[in-house]
Design a protein around this motif. Structure first.
Motif, PDB file in Angstrom:
ATOM      1  N   HIS A  36     -18.095  22.659  38.951  1.00 35.53           N
ATOM      2  CA  HIS A  36     -17.620  23.162  40.245  1.00 35.53           C
ATOM      3  C   HIS A  36     -18.656  22.787  41.298  1.00 35.53           C
ATOM      4  N   LEU A  84      -6.927  24.141  50.600  1.00 30.49           N
ATOM      5  CA  LEU A  84      -8.274  24.428  50.103  1.00 30.49           C
ATOM      6  C   LEU A  84      -9.090  25.183  51.152  1.00 30.49           C
ATOM      7  N   GLY A  87      -7.900  28.756  51.941  1.00 31.07           N
ATOM      8  CA  GLY A  87      -7.967  29.751  50.880  1.00 31.07           C
ATOM      9  C   GLY A  87      -6.693  29.906  50.072  1.00 31.07           C
ATOM     10  N   LYS A  88      -5.768  28.946  50.185  1.00 34.53           N
ATOM     11  CA  LYS A  88      -4.511  29.027  49.441  1.00 34.53           C
ATOM     12  C   LYS A  88      -4.567  28.282  48.112  1.00 34.53           C
ATOM     13  N   ASP A  90      -7.472  27.390  44.933  1.00 33.12           N
ATOM     14  CA  ASP A  90      -8.804  27.459  44.322  1.00 33.12           C
ATOM     15  C   ASP A  90      -8.986  26.165  43.541  1.00 33.12           C
ATOM     16  N   SER A  91      -9.865  25.295  44.027  1.00 28.49           N
ATOM     17  CA  SER A  91     -10.018  23.983  43.392  1.00 28.49           C
ATOM     18  C   SER A  91     -10.571  24.081  41.979  1.00 28.49           C
ATOM     19  N   THR A  92     -11.146  25.234  41.611  1.00 25.48           N
ATOM     20  CA  THR A  92     -11.645  25.349  40.240  1.00 25.48           C
ATOM     21  C   THR A  92     -10.508  25.265  39.224  1.00 25.48           C
ATOM     22  N   LEU A  93      -9.279  25.552  39.645  1.00 27.92           N
ATOM     23  CA  LEU A  93      -8.148  25.413  38.736  1.00 27.92           C
ATOM     24  C   LEU A  93      -8.039  23.969  38.263  1.00 27.92           C
ATOM     25  N   GLU A 150      -6.345  28.794  33.060  1.00 28.71           N
ATOM     26  CA  GLU A 150      -6.370  30.109  33.705  1.00 28.71           C
ATOM     27  C   GLU A 150      -6.892  31.218  32.798  1.00 28.71           C
ATOM     28  N   ARG A 155     -12.803  29.880  32.532  1.00 28.78           N
ATOM     29  CA  ARG A 155     -13.612  30.321  33.671  1.00 28.78           C
ATOM     30  C   ARG A 155     -15.080  30.386  33.267  1.00 28.78           C
TER      31      ARG A 155
END
Length: 198
Positions: A36, A84, A87-88, A90-93, A150, A155
């Motif tokens: 990340h 991005l 806030g709509k 989450d690039s970590t997905l 997810e 995570r």
């Protein structure tokens, strides 16, 4: 014997897209290490381009110059960036998805699909339906990827990989290691190639 190149990457970087497109020209085995990037930058005190408007404007112009020089098609996905920065999304997905794709043996196709959707031919990767369609076109069952991505396990894995990258000296992306030697930036690939062949 050619040495392995370790490629630390995340998707919201035009330079990383340009580097990804050149990996097969290195003549060396490449190990992709998703992380990340915003997490790394926070850990090491680096400032992301969107938080420094002059840096962001310059990066956009400079990456376009590099794309032209390298003959690599590049078109920014405005919807991705709006989601991005708003806030709509989450690039970590997407990054956790890369880790899931590695586990499932489809990492190459996944990376090509996600990088291209953001930087080559803009596609919807904000909605679940859009992400699934992008992966389906790459021959990947998206549902399985996102379900794994997810979970708490992924995570935690991403958090661990991000901390490990920062501890190793990574401060941005793309970053490469050949053994203990670190190289940063799309414009350092000649050095990476030389180090891998040495």
């Amino acid at each position: 014997m050619t040495k392995t190149v370790e490629f630390y990457y995340d998707y919201p970087s035009p330079y990383t897209y340009l580097a990804h497109k050149q990996m097969k020209t290195l003549g060396a085995p490449v190990t992709y290490r998703p992380m990340h990037i915003l997490g790394v930058m926070k850990l090491v005190g680096n400032i992301p381009s969107p938080q420094c408007p002059p840096k962001g404007r310059y990066a956009g112009m400079d990456a376009a110059r590099w794309a032209k020089r390298l003959g690599i098609p590049m078109t920014t996905n405005a919807d991705f960036w709006a989601a991005l920065l708003g806030g709509k999304l989450d690039s970590t997905l997407l990054t956790k998805g890369a880790m899931a794709a590695q586990d499932l043996g489809v990492a190459d196709a996944y990376n090509d699909a996600i990088f291209d959707a953001i930087w080559k031919t803009p596609r919807d990767i904000v909605s679940a339906e859009g992400r699934n369609a992008v992966l389906a076109d790459a021959g990947i069952a998206g549902k399985g990827i996102w379900e794994k991505a997810e979970t708490p396990e992924f995570r935690e894995r991403l958090e661990a990989e991000t901390k490990a990258a920062a501890a190793r000296g990574v401060f941005g992306t793309p970053t490469f290691f050949v053994g203990d030697d670190i190289f940063f930036g799309n414009d350092r690939l000649d050095f990476v190639r030389e180090a891998a062949a040495a």
